[in-house]
Motif scaffolding. Sequence first.
Motif, PDB file in Angstrom:
ATOM      1  N   PRO A  99     -77.940  31.310 -54.372  1.00 43.72           N
ATOM      2  CA  PRO A  99     -76.771  32.018 -53.844  1.00 43.72           C
ATOM      3  C   PRO A  99     -76.701  33.448 -54.353  1.00 43.72           C
ATOM      4  O   PRO A  99     -77.218  33.767 -55.430  1.00 43.72           O
ATOM      5  N   THR A 100     -76.086  34.298 -53.587  1.00 50.96           N
ATOM      6  CA  THR A 100     -75.647  35.585 -54.102  1.00 50.96           C
ATOM      7  C   THR A 100     -74.441  35.318 -54.994  1.00 50.96           C
ATOM      8  O   THR A 100     -73.525  34.580 -54.613  1.00 50.96           O
ATOM      9  N   ALA A 101     -74.452  35.895 -56.189  1.00 46.13           N
ATOM     10  CA  ALA A 101     -73.391  35.629 -57.164  1.00 46.13           C
ATOM     11  C   ALA A 101     -72.743  36.951 -57.577  1.00 46.13           C
ATOM     12  O   ALA A 101     -73.416  37.870 -58.043  1.00 46.13           O
ATOM     13  N   PHE A 102     -71.444  37.038 -57.418  1.00 39.29           N
ATOM     14  CA  PHE A 102     -70.670  38.230 -57.751  1.00 39.29           C
ATOM     15  C   PHE A 102     -69.569  37.811 -58.709  1.00 39.29           C
ATOM     16  O   PHE A 102     -68.867  36.831 -58.475  1.00 39.29           O
ATOM     17  N   ILE A 103     -69.420  38.540 -59.809  1.00 35.93           N
ATOM     18  CA  ILE A 103     -68.446  38.154 -60.837  1.00 35.93           C
ATOM     19  C   ILE A 103     -67.617  39.364 -61.249  1.00 35.93           C
ATOM     20  O   ILE A 103     -68.107  40.501 -61.264  1.00 35.93           O
ATOM     21  N   CYS A 104     -66.343  39.106 -61.552  1.00 34.05           N
ATOM     22  CA  CYS A 104     -65.393  40.174 -61.878  1.00 34.05           C
ATOM     23  C   CYS A 104     -64.742  39.872 -63.231  1.00 34.05           C
ATOM     24  O   CYS A 104     -64.195  38.785 -63.431  1.00 34.05           O
ATOM     25  N   LEU A 105     -64.783  40.855 -64.123  1.00 25.23           N
ATOM     26  CA  LEU A 105     -64.326  40.650 -65.502  1.00 25.23           C
ATOM     27  C   LEU A 105     -63.313  41.711 -65.914  1.00 25.23           C
ATOM     28  O   LEU A 105     -63.345  42.850 -65.439  1.00 25.23           O
ATOM     29  N   LEU A 106     -62.440  41.328 -66.824  1.00 25.38           N
ATOM     30  CA  LEU A 106     -61.639  42.270 -67.594  1.00 25.38           C
ATOM     31  C   LEU A 106     -62.014  42.073 -69.046  1.00 25.38           C
ATOM     32  O   LEU A 106     -62.032  40.934 -69.527  1.00 25.38           O
ATOM     33  N   ILE A 107     -62.336  43.160 -69.730  1.00 22.15           N
ATOM     34  CA  ILE A 107     -62.768  43.059 -71.125  1.00 22.15           C
ATOM     35  C   ILE A 107     -61.814  43.835 -72.015  1.00 22.15           C
ATOM     36  O   ILE A 107     -61.549  45.018 -71.788  1.00 22.15           O
ATOM     37  N   ASN A 108     -61.290  43.145 -73.016  1.00 22.16           N
ATOM     38  CA  ASN A 108     -60.478  43.774 -74.043  1.00 22.16           C
ATOM     39  C   ASN A 108     -61.373  43.948 -75.259  1.00 22.16           C
ATOM     40  O   ASN A 108     -61.588  43.011 -76.029  1.00 22.16           O
ATOM     41  N   GLU A 109     -61.916  45.140 -75.423  1.00 22.02           N
ATOM     42  CA  GLU A 109     -62.859  45.414 -76.507  1.00 22.02           C
ATOM     43  C   GLU A 109     -62.196  45.259 -77.875  1.00 22.02           C
ATOM     44  O   GLU A 109     -62.812  44.778 -78.812  1.00 22.02           O
ATOM     45  N   GLU A 110     -60.950  45.674 -77.968  1.00 22.30           N
ATOM     46  CA  GLU A 110     -60.253  45.619 -79.251  1.00 22.30           C
ATOM     47  C   GLU A 110     -60.065  44.174 -79.721  1.00 22.30           C
ATOM     48  O   GLU A 110     -60.289  43.848 -80.880  1.00 22.30           O
ATOM     49  N   ALA A 111     -59.678  43.284 -78.801  1.00 21.08           N
ATOM     50  CA  ALA A 111     -59.437  41.883 -79.146  1.00 21.08           C
ATOM     51  C   ALA A 111     -60.684  41.022 -78.987  1.00 21.08           C
ATOM     52  O   ALA A 111     -60.656  39.833 -79.323  1.00 21.08           O
ATOM     53  N   LYS A 112     -61.767  41.607 -78.465  1.00 19.62           N
ATOM     54  CA  LYS A 112     -63.011  40.873 -78.195  1.00 19.62           C
ATOM     55  C   LYS A 112     -62.749  39.680 -77.262  1.00 19.62           C
ATOM     56  O   LYS A 112     -63.101  38.544 -77.557  1.00 19.62           O
ATOM     57  N   GLU A 113     -62.117  39.983 -76.128  1.00 17.13           N
ATOM     58  CA  GLU A 113     -61.791  38.968 -75.140  1.00 17.13           C
ATOM     59  C   GLU A 113     -62.330  39.359 -73.768  1.00 17.13           C
ATOM     60  O   GLU A 113     -62.292  40.538 -73.395  1.00 17.13           O
ATOM     61  N   ILE A 114     -62.825  38.365 -73.049  1.00 16.44           N
ATOM     62  CA  ILE A 114     -63.283  38.556 -71.672  1.00 16.44           C
ATOM     63  C   ILE A 114     -62.453  37.643 -70.774  1.00 16.44           C
ATOM     64  O   ILE A 114     -62.299  36.455 -71.057  1.00 16.44           O
ATOM     65  N   TYR A 115     -61.944  38.212 -69.691  1.00 14.86           N
ATOM     66  CA  TYR A 115     -61.202  37.447 -68.698  1.00 14.86           C
ATOM     67  C   TYR A 115     -61.980  37.483 -67.380  1.00 14.86           C
ATOM     68  O   TYR A 115     -62.123  38.545 -66.773  1.00 14.86           O
ATOM     69  N   ILE A 116     -62.498  36.333 -66.965  1.00 12.80           N
ATOM     70  CA  ILE A 116     -63.212  36.245 -65.691  1.00 12.80           C
ATOM     71  C   ILE A 116     -62.175  35.876 -64.634  1.00 12.80           C
ATOM     72  O   ILE A 116     -61.632  34.763 -64.648  1.00 12.80           O
ATOM     73  N   PHE A 117     -61.890  36.807 -63.713  1.00 14.13           N
ATOM     74  CA  PHE A 117     -60.755  36.617 -62.814  1.00 14.13           C
ATOM     75  C   PHE A 117     -61.132  36.448 -61.348  1.00 14.13           C
ATOM     76  O   PHE A 117     -60.286  36.096 -60.521  1.00 14.13           O
ATOM     77  N   ASP A 118     -62.390  36.678 -60.987  1.00 12.54           N
ATOM     78  CA  ASP A 118     -62.777  36.490 -59.585  1.00 12.54           C
ATOM     79  C   ASP A 118     -64.282  36.274 -59.509  1.00 12.54           C
ATOM     80  O   ASP A 118     -65.034  36.654 -60.423  1.00 12.54           O
ATOM     81  N   GLU A 119     -64.715  35.663 -58.393  1.00  6.96           N
ATOM     82  CA  GLU A 119     -66.140  35.387 -58.195  1.00  6.96           C
ATOM     83  C   GLU A 119     -66.429  35.257 -56.705  1.00  6.96           C
ATOM     84  O   GLU A 119     -65.506  35.098 -55.885  1.00  6.96           O
TER      85      GLU A 119
END
Length: 412
Positions: A269-289
Motif C-alpha cells: 500500500p501507499t502509506a501516508f502518516i501525519c504527526l505532531l511532535i512536542n520536542e520539549e516533552a518528547k511526545e509524538i501524536y499520530i493523528f492521521d493516516e
Amino acid sequence: MAETIINLKQKIGKGYGSFWRSKVRYRVVKGGRGSKKSTTTTQWMIYNIMKYPLANALVIRRVFNTHKDSTYAQLKWAANNLEVYHLWYFSKSPLEATYIPTGQKILFRGLDDPMSITSITVEKGYLCWVWFEEAFQIMNEEDFNKIDMSIRGEVPKGYFKQLTLTFNPWSEKHWLKKRFFDKKDDDVFAITTTYKCNEFLGNDDREIFEKMQRNNPRRYSIEGKGNWGIAEGLVYDNWEVKEFDYKEISKKATVKSCFGLDFGYTNDPTAFICLLINEEAKEIYIFDEHYQKAMKNNDIANMIKYKGYTKEKIIADSAEPKSIDELKMFGIPRVQSAVKGKDSILNGIQFIQQYKIYVHPKCENTVIELSNYVWDNKDGQILNKPIDDYNHLMDAFRYAMEQLKKPRFIMK
C-alpha cells in the motif's frame, strides 16, 4: 405476501453452525482474512431480526463514519443474499436498516460519539443484540464494558440478549485475549475461524494465502490461520492508543507538524502518516493516516489535497524520484526526498524510541503495524534489524521524523 423459500445452509455455508445457534451472552470470533466472520454475522442478524419480531440490533465500530462502506454495505448484501432485500429499508440519514413489516431496526453507532450509544432507545420492542465489528480497534476494555452494562433488562420469553465481537487477532497483548480466550466462561462462546471454512472463495483467493504461507509465514499465521500476533520483540513499545484533539495540541508553541509518505502500488500500500511532535516533552501524536493499494500519483496528490495538507512539508521515499516530481506537478509543492545511507533504518528507529508515542484511535493501520513490527530473528536469535513486513507506515513514520534532526539524519 408471497413466500420465498431458500436453503439457509447453502447461503451461509459451513463452519459456523455452533456460532449460529449460540445464545450465550458473549459470542466472540477471531479469524484470519476471508473467514466469513462478518458475512455470517450480517446474515444471522438479518435472519434473526425477521425471526424475533420484538428484537432490535446495534452495530458498533470504533469510528462511526467507517460503517457506511463496511457493516452497512455488508448488511445490504446479506439481505440480498437471503432474498429478502425488498422487505428492508436502508436509510443513509440516519444510518439504519428497518425491517418494513414490523418497524424493527438495526442501528449504527461509533465509539467516537459515546453519548449516541449510552442514550440509545428503540421505538418498538427491545434492544437485544450488539455487534462489535473490528473489535480489535477497541483498545480500552472500559469502552466495551460501558456498552455491555447498558444492554440489560428483561426480555420476553424465548428472547435473549447477546454481544457479538468479530476481529482479526493482530496482537496477543490485546484485552480481548485475556477476557474471552484465556479462561473458560459459560457465558462466552469463542472460536477461531480461517479462510479454509469459506467455500465461497475462488481459487485465486486461496492462491494468495498459499503464496503467503510460502513467502511470509509470520503474516500467514495471523491473516491465514487466525493466530494471535506475537508481541515479543516489538521494535516500538513506547506507544499507546489515546483520544486527543490534534487541533488543540498543534496550538502549542513547542509542537511541530511532520508528514511522511511511503510509495506502494500492486503488492504494497501507499502509506501516508501525519504527526505532531512536542520536542520539549518528547511526545509524538499520530493523528492521521492513509493506507491504500493501487494508488497512482495523481490519486495520492488528490488524497493529500482532500485531507488539507497541500502546503505541508512531506518527506517521501527517495527510491521514487519520478513519483516525487509528479506529485509536485500535481500540486503538492513541498514534497521532498528522504535521505538514504548506511544504517539509516536503525538510526531512525533509535531516534523515534526516544519519544512517547500517542496514536489516535482512527489510525487503525498504524496500530496494526506498531503491534506487529518486530525485530527479525534467525533460529530463535533476535537480529539487529526489523522484519521486512508491517513496515509501510513505519517507514513513512521515519521519513516524517527526519526533519527534526539537524543536519537531516540519514533515512532509508
